[in-house]
Design an enzyme around this catalytic site. Structure first.
Site, short mmCIF file in Angstrom:
data_model
loop_
_atom_site.label_atom_id
_atom_site.label_comp_id
_atom_site.label_asym_id
_atom_site.label_seq_id
_atom_site.Cartn_x
_atom_site.Cartn_y
_atom_site.Cartn_z
N HIS A 58 0.86 -1.18 0.00
CA HIS A 58 0.00 0.00 0.00
C HIS A 58 0.90 1.23 0.00
CE1 HIS A 58 -3.05 -2.80 2.07
NE2 HIS A 58 -3.42 -2.65 0.80
N HIS A 153 3.38 -3.38 6.98
CA HIS A 153 2.34 -2.41 6.68
C HIS A 153 2.19 -1.43 7.84
CE1 HIS A 153 0.24 -4.51 3.24
NE2 HIS A 153 1.00 -5.49 3.71
N GLU A 218 1.46 -5.21 10.96
CA GLU A 218 0.96 -3.83 11.06
C GLU A 218 1.76 -3.09 12.12
OE1 GLU A 218 -1.28 -2.58 9.10
OE2 GLU A 218 -2.25 -4.36 8.22
#
Length: 337
Positions: A58, A153, A218
């Site tokens: 992303h 991420h 994350e």
């Protein structure tokens, strides 16, 4: 004048497939594709493990990208003693350049699929990355070396637990490994989610098709380049640097402070009539009371029946057919004593 970093070269469109070259300390380097670079020790037969570190799937999640840039620069400078084969991947380069999550499609929903002639740039990029991982891990699979993949991420949501990882559903005949969870605790990961279904993520691909120990990790909140001062990635950086130097910890127990959850249900948006009955900006890990109507889609309703349920990744704005949230509950599968 110093040479631009591999990240800067990537953003500038100056990294393409190249011939292998050797650093002064004997480390062998090859750019495998745009934003994809491999490092191998001079005596690669004595390496301890094979490691993939990916980020930027992303394009607005920049803290892990900056971390990876530091690791690559340290290898170029000879500051790390390479004892592993390492493949670094900047995933969605076009999105990184534009500072957006994606260009047309969420790349982390484009793995583990059959390529189509109508594929756009992001879908073709995902297929290329799959081929790079298959090629990279093939040697380790033949030699039975440990294979690790951490796909880094940051979240678009706030989170009651800042740093957590998603453990993909293992291949048939295999189980979730407590040692892998305990290793992540050493990297500063506070919680691990055990997936209950197959997925289309990058980490699921390497778990299922490369037999790697793989995680989606994350690491805080998504911020633009240069604005990640509030995100402390020092434990993760030390952990990855140690792996690069061949130090593979073997902890026996999951620490008491590490929380383990399992995914109880996925909330899948099946039509444009989908409605999520909580704020789309709700923090990850927010508790959900039993009996609450969480979402509905036409005649389908998601009511909380589980005890101690929480929500992660609530997002009603995903495309039809994609996940709009996960309902998770504590896992009792792993003993800590």
């Amino acid at each position: 004048m110093s040479q631009p970093s591999f990240l800067q070269q990537t953003l500038d469109g100056k990294t393409t497939l190249g011939l292998p070259f050797t650093l002064g300390n004997g480390v062998r380097v090859q750019v495998m594709d745009e934003g994809v670079i491999r490092f191998e020790p001079n005596d690669s037969d004595s390496r301890k493990l094979d490691l993939v570190i990916s980020c930027g799937v992303h394009g607005n999640e920049t803290a892990p990208v900056e971390l990876v840039d530091r690791l690559i620069s340290a290898l170029y400078a000879g500051e790390l003693r390479l004892k592993a084969r390492v493949l670094f991947v900047y995933g969605n380069v076009d999105a990184l350049r534009s500072g957006t999550r994606f260009i047309k499609q969420d790349m982390n929903r484009l793995f583990c699929r059959i390529p189509d002639v109508s594929d756009d740039l992001e879908a073709r990029r995902a297929t290329m990355l799959e081929m790079q991982l298959m090629r990279f891990f093939a040697r380790a699979m033949q030699e039975d070396k440990p294979r690790l993949h951490y796909d880094l991420h940051t979240a678009i949501h706030g989170s009651l637990i800042e740093k957590f990882a998603i453990y993909p559903l293992p291949p048939m005949g295999k189980q979730f490994e407590p040692t892998e969870i305990a290793r992540l605790a050493e990297a500063g990961i506070e919680a691990v989610l055990l997936q209950s279904t197959t997925s289309t993520t990058f980490s699921f691909f390497s778990s299922r098709h490369c037999d790697a120990s793989a995680f989606t990790v994350e690491l805080g909140r998504a911020m633009p380049f240069g604005q990640n001062q509030a995100v402390d990635l020092s434990d993760m950086e030390r952990y990855l640097a140690a792996l690069i130097e061949g130090e593979l910890p073997q902890p026996e127990l999951i620490p008491e402070h590490t929380q383990v959850f399992r995914v109880a249900r996925e909330i899948v948006k099946e039509s444009d009539a989908f409605r999520l009955h909580i704020d789309a900006k709700t923090d990850n890990f927010m508790p959900l009371p039993q009996g609450m109507l969480l979402a509905e889609d036409g005649g389908k309703r998601w009511t909380i029946t589980e005890e101690n349920a929480r929500i992660i990744f609530p997002n009603p704005d995903v495309a039809v057919g994609q996940r709009a949230g996960l309902i998770i509950v504590p896992s009792r599968s792993f003993s800590r004593t």
